[in-house]
Scaffold this motif. Structure first.
Motif, short mmCIF file in Angstrom:
data_model
loop_
_atom_site.label_atom_id
_atom_site.label_comp_id
_atom_site.label_asym_id
_atom_site.label_seq_id
_atom_site.Cartn_x
_atom_site.Cartn_y
_atom_site.Cartn_z
N GLU A 28 55.43 -22.28 112.51
CA GLU A 28 55.96 -21.57 113.78
C GLU A 28 57.43 -20.73 113.19
O GLU A 28 58.02 -21.23 112.46
CB GLU A 28 56.34 -22.67 114.79
N SER A 29 57.58 -19.50 113.78
CA SER A 29 58.82 -18.60 113.43
C SER A 29 59.22 -17.95 114.71
O SER A 29 58.61 -18.42 115.74
CB SER A 29 58.48 -17.65 112.38
N PRO A 30 60.44 -17.76 114.73
CA PRO A 30 60.93 -17.11 115.98
C PRO A 30 59.95 -15.87 116.68
O PRO A 30 59.86 -15.71 117.78
CB PRO A 30 62.35 -16.28 115.49
N GLU A 31 59.00 -15.22 115.86
CA GLU A 31 58.22 -14.45 116.14
C GLU A 31 56.92 -14.81 116.55
O GLU A 31 56.08 -14.28 117.55
CB GLU A 31 57.93 -13.29 115.03
N GLY A 32 56.64 -15.92 116.43
CA GLY A 32 55.51 -16.53 116.95
C GLY A 32 54.72 -17.72 116.06
O GLY A 32 55.79 -18.57 115.58
N LEU A 33 53.60 -17.91 115.97
CA LEU A 33 52.79 -19.05 115.30
C LEU A 33 51.72 -18.74 114.34
O LEU A 33 50.86 -17.93 114.76
CB LEU A 33 52.34 -19.78 116.58
N GLN A 34 51.62 -19.17 113.31
CA GLN A 34 50.41 -19.02 112.37
C GLN A 34 49.57 -20.32 112.08
O GLN A 34 50.50 -21.38 111.93
CB GLN A 34 50.93 -18.55 111.12
N VAL A 35 48.26 -20.20 112.18
CA VAL A 35 47.58 -21.48 111.90
C VAL A 35 46.63 -21.32 110.84
O VAL A 35 45.83 -20.02 110.70
CB VAL A 35 46.69 -21.85 113.31
N HIS A 36 46.66 -22.04 109.81
CA HIS A 36 45.99 -21.77 108.50
C HIS A 36 44.88 -23.01 108.47
O HIS A 36 45.55 -24.08 108.46
CB HIS A 36 46.53 -21.66 107.32
N MET A 37 43.44 -22.60 108.48
CA MET A 37 42.47 -23.51 108.27
C MET A 37 41.83 -23.67 107.28
O MET A 37 41.21 -22.24 106.91
CB MET A 37 41.73 -23.55 109.60
N ALA A 38 41.39 -24.39 106.66
CA ALA A 38 40.62 -24.28 105.32
C ALA A 38 39.33 -24.33 105.58
O ALA A 38 38.63 -25.58 106.11
CB ALA A 38 40.99 -25.53 104.32
N LYS A 113 46.80 -15.61 113.80
CA LYS A 113 48.27 -15.27 114.12
C LYS A 113 48.58 -15.14 115.62
O LYS A 113 47.70 -14.43 116.19
CB LYS A 113 48.59 -14.03 113.52
N PHE A 114 49.60 -15.62 116.21
CA PHE A 114 50.00 -15.79 117.58
C PHE A 114 51.43 -15.18 117.91
O PHE A 114 52.35 -15.53 116.94
CB PHE A 114 49.75 -17.08 118.19
N THR A 115 51.58 -14.22 118.48
CA THR A 115 52.95 -13.65 118.72
C THR A 115 53.34 -13.95 120.08
O THR A 115 52.51 -14.32 121.23
CB THR A 115 52.88 -12.11 118.49
#
Length: 120
Positions: A28-38, A113-115
């Protein structure tokens, strides 16, 4: 031997609703969220992503790669079959709602990617 391995695989991985869960990293960052799935060996067009108020669900089928009748299976450690991974994250937080802004599959890693929604 291959036929026996395939029978065992079908027995264990088709009778269960979801046979395995891939590992996930969430950043998570101030801009949004990233989910990485193998997801090595999973084709991009077979991946279903579902969003609801409680979170994210990702599902697909990872096929067994060795189907030649002359192959001899020595070990099966990598999970195959149908999978579903549920990630409970509040995407609709009234103070910081998120929306899916990007989806890519590269080098066997699915990135969602979620913003943050504008005006929230």
């Amino acid at each position: 031997m291959l036929e026996r391995a395939e029978r065992l695989h079908r027995h264990f991985f088709t009778h269960a609703q979801a046979a395995w869960e891939p590992p996930v990293d969430i950043v998570e960052s101030p801009e949004g969220l990233q989910v990485h799935m193998a997801l090595p060996g999973v084709s991009a067009d077979s991946i279903a992503v579902t969003l609801d108020t409680a979170g994210i669900s990702v599902s697909a089928l990872r096929p067994f790669p060795c189907r030649e009748s002359t192959s001899q299976v020595h070990r099966i450690e990598i999970p195959y079959g149908r999978f579903e991974r549920r990630i409970d994250i509040a995407l609709t937080d009234p103070y910081s709602p998120l929306e899916l802004s990007g989806k890519s599959l590269e080098d066997g890693v699915l990135t969602l990617k979620f913003t943050r929604k504008q005006g929230a």
